[in-house]
Design a protein around this motif. Structure first.
Motif, short mmCIF file in Angstrom:
data_model
loop_
_atom_site.label_atom_id
_atom_site.label_comp_id
_atom_site.label_asym_id
_atom_site.label_seq_id
_atom_site.Cartn_x
_atom_site.Cartn_y
_atom_site.Cartn_z
N GLU A 151 0.84 -1.20 0.00
CA GLU A 151 0.00 0.00 0.00
C GLU A 151 0.88 1.26 0.00
O GLU A 151 2.05 1.21 0.39
CB GLU A 151 -0.92 0.01 1.23
N CYS A 152 0.29 2.36 -0.43
CA CYS A 152 1.02 3.62 -0.54
C CYS A 152 0.95 4.41 0.77
O CYS A 152 -0.14 4.70 1.27
CB CYS A 152 0.43 4.45 -1.69
N PHE A 153 2.12 4.75 1.31
CA PHE A 153 2.20 5.54 2.54
C PHE A 153 2.99 6.82 2.28
O PHE A 153 3.91 6.85 1.47
CB PHE A 153 2.88 4.74 3.65
N ARG A 154 2.62 7.86 3.00
CA ARG A 154 3.29 9.15 2.84
C ARG A 154 4.72 9.11 3.38
O ARG A 154 5.00 8.46 4.39
CB ARG A 154 2.51 10.25 3.55
N LYS A 155 5.59 9.85 2.70
CA LYS A 155 6.99 9.94 3.13
C LYS A 155 7.30 11.41 3.43
O LYS A 155 6.90 12.30 2.70
CB LYS A 155 7.92 9.42 2.03
N TYR A 156 8.06 11.64 4.53
CA TYR A 156 8.38 12.99 4.97
C TYR A 156 9.89 13.18 5.06
O TYR A 156 10.64 12.20 5.17
CB TYR A 156 7.75 13.28 6.33
N ASN A 157 10.30 14.43 5.02
CA ASN A 157 11.74 14.74 5.12
C ASN A 157 12.26 14.54 6.54
O ASN A 157 13.42 14.18 6.73
CB ASN A 157 12.01 16.19 4.69
N ASN A 158 11.42 14.77 7.54
CA ASN A 158 11.83 14.56 8.93
C ASN A 158 10.58 14.29 9.78
O ASN A 158 9.45 14.54 9.33
CB ASN A 158 12.61 15.77 9.46
N PRO A 159 10.76 13.77 10.99
CA PRO A 159 9.61 13.41 11.84
C PRO A 159 8.67 14.57 12.16
O PRO A 159 7.46 14.37 12.27
CB PRO A 159 10.27 12.89 13.12
N SER A 160 9.21 15.79 12.29
CA SER A 160 8.36 16.94 12.64
C SER A 160 7.30 17.19 11.57
O SER A 160 6.18 17.60 11.88
CB SER A 160 9.20 18.19 12.85
N GLU A 161 7.64 16.93 10.29
CA GLU A 161 6.66 17.07 9.21
C GLU A 161 5.53 16.06 9.36
O GLU A 161 4.37 16.36 9.08
CB GLU A 161 7.34 16.89 7.85
N SER A 162 5.88 14.87 9.82
CA SER A 162 4.87 13.83 10.04
C SER A 162 3.90 14.24 11.15
O SER A 162 2.69 14.05 11.04
CB SER A 162 5.56 12.51 10.39
N PHE A 163 4.45 14.81 12.23
CA PHE A 163 3.60 15.25 13.34
C PHE A 163 2.64 16.36 12.89
O PHE A 163 1.47 16.36 13.25
CB PHE A 163 4.47 15.73 14.51
N LYS A 164 3.15 17.30 12.08
CA LYS A 164 2.30 18.39 11.61
C LYS A 164 1.23 17.88 10.66
O LYS A 164 0.06 18.28 10.73
CB LYS A 164 3.14 19.46 10.92
N ASP A 165 1.63 16.95 9.77
CA ASP A 165 0.66 16.42 8.81
C ASP A 165 -0.43 15.62 9.52
O ASP A 165 -1.58 15.59 9.09
CB ASP A 165 1.38 15.54 7.78
N HIS A 166 -0.09 14.97 10.61
CA HIS A 166 -1.06 14.23 11.41
C HIS A 166 -2.13 15.18 11.94
O HIS A 166 -3.33 14.89 11.89
CB HIS A 166 -0.36 13.52 12.56
N ALA A 167 -1.69 16.35 12.43
CA ALA A 167 -2.64 17.34 12.96
C ALA A 167 -3.53 17.88 11.84
O ALA A 167 -4.75 18.02 12.01
CB ALA A 167 -1.88 18.47 13.63
N ILE A 168 -2.92 18.17 10.69
CA ILE A 168 -3.69 18.68 9.54
C ILE A 168 -4.66 17.62 9.03
O ILE A 168 -5.80 17.92 8.65
CB ILE A 168 -2.73 19.13 8.41
N PHE A 169 -4.22 16.37 9.06
CA PHE A 169 -5.04 15.24 8.60
C PHE A 169 -6.33 15.14 9.44
O PHE A 169 -7.42 14.96 8.91
CB PHE A 169 -4.23 13.95 8.71
N LEU A 170 -6.20 15.27 10.76
CA LEU A 170 -7.36 15.15 11.64
C LEU A 170 -8.27 16.37 11.57
O LEU A 170 -9.50 16.24 11.59
CB LEU A 170 -6.92 14.93 13.09
N THR A 171 -7.68 17.55 11.51
CA THR A 171 -8.50 18.77 11.50
C THR A 171 -9.13 19.04 10.13
O THR A 171 -10.13 19.76 10.04
CB THR A 171 -7.65 20.00 11.89
N GLY A 172 -8.56 18.47 9.07
CA GLY A 172 -9.05 18.78 7.73
C GLY A 172 -10.06 17.80 7.17
O GLY A 172 -10.50 17.97 6.02
N ARG A 173 -10.45 16.77 7.94
CA ARG A 173 -11.41 15.79 7.44
C ARG A 173 -12.66 15.79 8.31
O ARG A 173 -12.57 15.67 9.53
CB ARG A 173 -10.77 14.39 7.40
N SER A 174 -13.79 15.88 7.64
CA SER A 174 -15.07 16.03 8.36
C SER A 174 -15.38 14.85 9.26
O SER A 174 -16.05 15.01 10.28
CB SER A 174 -16.20 16.25 7.36
#
Length: 296
Positions: A151-174
């Motif tokens: 399966e396809c998983f997102r790749k980040y440059n560093n862990p902090s990007e993953s933490f931020k994307d996690h927050a955006i992922f939860l707040t941006g989906r109804s």
């Protein structure tokens, strides 16, 4: 004459009676010892003092292992989990302040989804939350077996990007919107709400998150953020992590950090364990914090 003799005998008899007066002997009554003064003796044991042992209080150790199963099965020690919490707690608290997601939930999900930072996705893609590509993702990606093969998983440059994307992922989906109506300090409701909203298919997912939160006292970071005097240190930590990540990729050597293993380092730099051992003349798998390893 007879009368004189009789008188003399009478006098002699009277004198004799006085001389033989009986002697009265008195005896002193001896008091018996009261029962309370009675002394009992116990036979002394022949067991030497050195053979008598006192109960020893069992101390908790930090060498117990955790088996973390999510996108990959990872076996780590409690020390590795604690090191992970120490490394990312400031980012989690910063995200709670900015996005409203409890820091305890962020850290518990990070531990579970990334194998405390040493799982396959965390090492190969800096993906700490098992977030798949989904529609609209334009960044880098990696393939990894999960519910389906490759399966396809997102790749980040560093862990902090993953933490931020996690927050955006939860707040941006109804579908996660109901979570933000919950109290920020109610980690149990958040854990159950994530499962209900479809974040994970594992029916035990909420129980696992709650167990990590309570075992490692992660709710303390929620209370810290909810305090009116809280000041976020997230930006400084994100910058430090970014610099550390860039330096490690461009360097020919690597300094061992707390929680590192030969397996995690080999995954990080895409080396085989035996190759890493050969480069550094290692006879076993033991490492020490601060040790410098050649990786190129």
């Amino acid at each position: 004459m007879f009368k004189k003799i009789l008188l003399i005998l009478t006098i002699i008899t009277l004198v004799g009676c006085k001389a033989t007066k009986p002697v009265i002997v008195t005896t002193k009554k001896v008091a018996l010892k009261p029962k309370s003064e009675m002394v009992t003796t116990v036979k002394k044991s022949n067991v030497p003092k050195s053979a008598i042992t006192k109960p020893v209080k069992k101390e908790q150790t930090t060498s117990e292992t955790e088996v973390i199963v999510s996108t990959s099965k990872t076996v780590v020690t409690n020390a590795v989990v604690k090191a992970y919490i120490s490394q990312f707690k400031e980012i989690a608290m910063g995200n709670m302040k900015s996005f409203g997601i409890p820091a305890s939930i962020i850290l518990a999900q990070g531990i579970l989804e990334s194998g405390a930072g040493v799982g396959d996705l965390a090492l190969s893609a800096n993906n700490h939350f098992g977030i798949k590509c989904h529609e609209g993702w334009t960044g880098e990606s990696v393939r990894h077996d999960d519910d389906s093969d490759q399966e396809c998983f997102r790749k980040y440059n560093n862990p902090s990007e993953s933490f931020k994307d996690h927050a955006i992922f939860l707040t941006g989906r109804s579908r996660y919107s109901k979570l933000f109506a919950l109290a920020k300090g109610d980690y149990k409701a958040w854990a159950r709400g994530l499962r209900t909203a479809g974040y994970a298919t594992d029916p035990k997912y909420p129980d696992k998150l709650i167990a990590y939160i309570e075992r490692y006292n992660l709710q303390q970071y929620d209370r810290e953020v909810l305090d009116v005097n809280y000041v976020s240190n997230e930006k400084q930590l994100v910058a430090e992590l970014s610099i550390e990540n860039k330096n490690s990729k461009g360097s020919e050597s690597y300094q061992v950090l707390k929680g590192d293993t030969l397996y995690s380092i080999s995954k990080k730099f895409e080396l085989r364990i035996d190759e890493l051992k050969q480069k550094n003349n290692l006879s076993d798998n033991s490492l020490s914090i601060g040790q410098r390893l050649f990786i190129k």
